[in-house]
Design a protein around this motif. Sequence first.
Motif, PDB file in Angstrom:
ATOM      1  N   PHE A 149       8.846   9.485  10.673  1.00 43.15           N
ATOM      2  CA  PHE A 149       8.314   9.756   9.307  1.00 43.15           C
ATOM      3  C   PHE A 149       9.346   9.927   8.395  1.00 43.15           C
ATOM      4  CE2 PHE A 149       5.308  12.063  12.297  1.00 43.15           C
ATOM      5  CZ  PHE A 149       3.965  11.502  11.451  1.00 43.15           C
ATOM      6  N   ASP A 185       4.466  20.861   8.619  1.00 47.48           N
ATOM      7  CA  ASP A 185       4.087  19.842   9.726  1.00 47.48           C
ATOM      8  C   ASP A 185       4.683  20.581  10.829  1.00 47.48           C
ATOM      9  OD1 ASP A 185       3.889  17.811   7.781  1.00 47.48           O
ATOM     10  OD2 ASP A 185       5.770  17.750   7.407  1.00 47.48           O
ATOM     11  N   ASN A 224      12.620  15.218   3.839  1.00 51.36           N
ATOM     12  CA  ASN A 224      11.699  15.731   5.132  1.00 51.36           C
ATOM     13  C   ASN A 224      11.480  14.698   6.044  1.00 51.36           C
ATOM     14  OD1 ASN A 224      10.046  14.134   3.427  1.00 51.36           O
ATOM     15  ND2 ASN A 224       8.265  15.451   3.448  1.00 51.36           N
ATOM     16  N   ALA A 225      12.240  13.929   6.280  1.00 48.97           N
ATOM     17  CA  ALA A 225      12.466  12.942   7.302  1.00 48.97           C
ATOM     18  C   ALA A 225      12.388  13.413   8.622  1.00 48.97           C
ATOM     19  CB  ALA A 225      13.316  11.761   7.221  1.00 48.97           C
ATOM     20  N   SER A 272      11.195  10.184   4.423  1.00 47.85           N
ATOM     21  CA  SER A 272      11.347  11.251   3.382  1.00 47.85           C
ATOM     22  C   SER A 272      10.487  10.620   2.302  1.00 47.85           C
ATOM     23  CB  SER A 272      12.598  11.250   2.891  1.00 47.85           C
ATOM     24  OG  SER A 272      13.342  12.049   3.827  1.00 47.85           O
ATOM     25  N   GLU A 273       9.625  11.620   1.553  1.00 50.24           N
ATOM     26  CA  GLU A 273       8.651  11.165   0.433  1.00 50.24           C
ATOM     27  C   GLU A 273       9.351  11.899  -0.807  1.00 50.24           C
ATOM     28  OE1 GLU A 273       5.247   9.629  -0.998  1.00 50.24           O
ATOM     29  OE2 GLU A 273       6.145   9.401   0.891  1.00 50.24           O
ATOM     30  N   ASN A 320       4.184  13.062   4.240  1.00 48.13           N
ATOM     31  CA  ASN A 320       4.728  12.003   4.806  1.00 48.13           C
ATOM     32  C   ASN A 320       4.195  10.766   5.194  1.00 48.13           C
ATOM     33  OD1 ASN A 320       5.772  14.846   5.849  1.00 48.13           O
ATOM     34  ND2 ASN A 320       7.459  13.465   6.169  1.00 48.13           N
ATOM     35  N   HIS A 321       4.603   9.773   5.395  1.00 43.35           N
ATOM     36  CA  HIS A 321       4.086   8.472   6.346  1.00 43.35           C
ATOM     37  C   HIS A 321       4.970   8.047   7.184  1.00 43.35           C
ATOM     38  CE1 HIS A 321       6.761   5.284   4.138  1.00 43.35           C
ATOM     39  NE2 HIS A 321       6.604   6.152   3.209  1.00 43.35           N
ATOM     40  N   GLY A 322       4.614   7.321   8.184  1.00 40.73           N
ATOM     41  CA  GLY A 322       5.586   6.994   9.394  1.00 40.73           C
ATOM     42  C   GLY A 322       4.870   5.934  10.094  1.00 40.73           C
ATOM     43  N   SER A 349       3.536  19.211   2.261  1.00 39.15           N
ATOM     44  CA  SER A 349       4.420  18.275   2.671  1.00 39.15           C
ATOM     45  C   SER A 349       3.740  16.885   2.900  1.00 39.15           C
ATOM     46  CB  SER A 349       4.977  18.669   4.164  1.00 39.15           C
ATOM     47  OG  SER A 349       5.962  17.825   4.638  1.00 39.15           O
ATOM     48  N   TYR A 373      -0.087   8.411   7.706  1.00 42.07           N
ATOM     49  CA  TYR A 373       0.007   9.149   6.365  1.00 42.07           C
ATOM     50  C   TYR A 373      -0.613  10.450   6.642  1.00 42.07           C
ATOM     51  CZ  TYR A 373      -0.912  10.746   1.746  1.00 42.07           C
ATOM     52  OH  TYR A 373      -0.661  11.575   0.470  1.00 42.07           O
TER      53      TYR A 373
END
Length: 391
Positions: free
Chosen positions: A236, A284, A244-245, A238-239, A205-207, A203, A178
């Motif tokens: 990652f 990122d 933003n994936a 999209s949030e 994100n989590h992945g 930005s 995260y």
Amino acid sequence: MSTKKFNLIAILLILTLSTTKLWAQDQTGEKQKKEMTKFNDANERKGVKFKVIPGPFYDPSIKYGMFLAPMLTYYPSKGDMISPASTTAFYGIYTSNNSYIIGMNNELYLKEDTWRLKLRAGYGNLNKDLSLYGVDENGQLDYSQKTVQDVTQEVRQLETYAMHKVVPSLYMGLGYTYKSFGFTGNTPEAVEALENNDMNGASVNHGLALKLDYDTRDNVQFPYKGYYMSYTGTEFFSEGQNNNAYFSNNFKMMGFWSLTKNHRHIIATKVYGNILVGDVQKQDFSIYGRINGDVQRGYQSGTHTDKNALNVEVEYRYTSPLLNNKLGFIAMVGDGKVFGYYNNFTDTEHLPVVALGIRYAILPYERINIRFDTTYGKDGMVWYFGIREAF
């Protein structure tokens, strides 16, 4: 010849002469020198060792400050004479321009090194200069025009993964990340420049990650010999409303070679790459620079940023017999690039660096050092104080 080029040549000459001298001294006086310190494995692996490491801090981006890092080392699996030392470390940095960062790093090696579990977390606000592109008369980014703006970088990050040895020297595992990276302008001009560069705000994100490691090193902290090859692929997602994936390809390849039987002279090499694919927000992008950067040594964080990064470093390491084999020295040369969005690989500039450093073993059995490095790159001198090796 420019002053910078002259200084760079001078430093390279000093590195060459110093290395030659150390090599000659070691070859002619080898029999007179003490052997490397011998340890009793069973005794060294008992209990918990606790160290608190304070020190000075300097980075051109966030100025002068203090660094404090309490650290525990231990061996969780009873009777385990194979696993490296497990460590739990906390750290805090505060600087003269009111930047701060706090965090922790936990590494567990279990059941004769068949399991490797890691957790890393960081939180901070960094007041720094950030290089941004200007705009032309049509409102489009002008890549020939750079401005330096006063911004605050907000960092929130959590990373963890578990790995299991599937065959000798090969580890496979899964991880979770995260992160929230963002910039806010500290002046009206900075706010406008961030907006022009699509970098205003954070930005988030989590992945999920797949991680593969091939590791034949004799020690994970300060290897005398062996190889380490690592690949981490992270998806990652999209949030919220942001599209933003993206997918991150991160790889490291390292090699370590002893030049003498007593391991006083070592050559260490590293190749690093961070290749991003997809809808990557500029917050990122890969960063050259010490603080929250992908490539740590030689450059101010925020001056060289792009979608992808590549770096190679070659380091000469010498362990002297002084202070009961606890004092060491290094000399390093490296080069790299950031590329992929603003410039392609061919057109972007090289980022060379040379360095000299001193090491002191605070935990000799575990081969954990504190280090002081002075580096010289295109942007000038940067020095570092920290725990463990850069690679």
